[in-house]
Design a protein around this motif. Structure first.
Motif: not given
Length: 263
Positions: A80-84, A92-97, A103-105
């Motif tokens: 929500h923070v990144l896409l809204a 958006l593609s991200v990955h876990t630490a 992950l694809r959001l």
């Protein structure tokens, strides 16, 4: 840039409801400091958004009592923070630490969704007496207990009905000890409802007052185990009714629901 904190509610079954998560941006603290932050704020999950020099986005998750490899309701909050925001992309593609899991959001009309691949769970021998010990009462299960994972392994236990599910008062310390020993992130107990939907409860916090109102990783693991898409209700016991939608695919599981700013 100063640290920014967002409080959101995720997977709410109705406006105003949902499982709370803190999203932290522009933070350069250590793992120990992040754990202390999560402990002090006592929200069910915190996720720190780390932007790398090469543009990659990394999500780092903390419960009040431990760091986590993955938390999907916190991931929805981060989505929500990144896409809204105005002008943000639809996906958006991200990955876990911890495990660098991709992950694809995605932003949809019905909410935020996270697409992720099933994971190979730890090989755990589940003795027949284990569910009863963990739940602190004799357990009659409708299917064999199994560990499944889409990034945070869960022990899945199927009970007969929602009355049985809602009455459970498990041994949380024993669950935590067993989980640490076997590389599992707690128990998810669920039942099938008459309308073909499901209801569940997640047990991985030491404090019963911190019980999750929605556990996306467990819903994803259950859909993968059952090989089907599903709608799953959670949060009746916590007073925060939630609804998790899972779309099953052989190569990807999509978990999503409503995300709202907490007022």
């Amino acid at each position: 840039m100063a640290m920014t904190i967002h409080l959101l509610k995720c997977f709410g079954a109705a406006p105003g409801g949902g499982n709370p998560a803190l999203v932290v941006e522009h933070d350069a603290s250590t793992e120990t400091e992040r754990q202390q932050f999560a402990l002090e704020h006592q929200v069910s999950a915190c996720v720190f958004i780390d932007r790398q020099p090469d543009g990659a986005i990394v999500l780092d998750y903390f419960y009040p009592h431990t760091r986590s490899p993955l938390c999907l309701h916190a991931t929805l909050a981060a989505a929500h923070v990144l896409l809204a925001a105005p002008g943000a992309p639809a996906s958006l593609s991200v990955h876990t630490a911890m495990h660098h899991q991709p992950l694809r959001l995605a932003r949809r009309a019905q909410g935020m969704f996270v697409s992720l691949a099933p994971q190979t769970p730890p090989a755990v021998i589940i003795e027949h007496y284990l569910p009863s010990e963990l739940m602190g009462q004799h357990m009659h299960l409708l299917s064999p207990p199994v560990v499944a994972s889409v990034g945070s392994p869960k022990l899945l236990l199927e009970v007969a009905d929602s009355t049985t599910l809602r009455a459970l008062r498990p041994n949380l310390e024993l669950i935590a000890d067993w989980s640490r020993l076997h590389g599992v992130n707690g128990c998810y107990v669920y039942c099938r409802l008459a309308d073909g939907h499901y209801e569940g409860r997640n047990f991985n916090h030491l404090d019963p007052g911190m019980e999750d109102s929605a556990t996306g990783v467990a819903a994803g693991a259950l859909a993968h185990q059952l090989r089907q898409s599903l709608s799953l209700s959670q949060g009746h016991v916590t007073g925060q009714p939630c609804l998790i939608q899972v779309e099953y695919g052989a190569d990807a599981i999509r978990v999503g629901g409503m995300v709202q700013n907490s007022t």
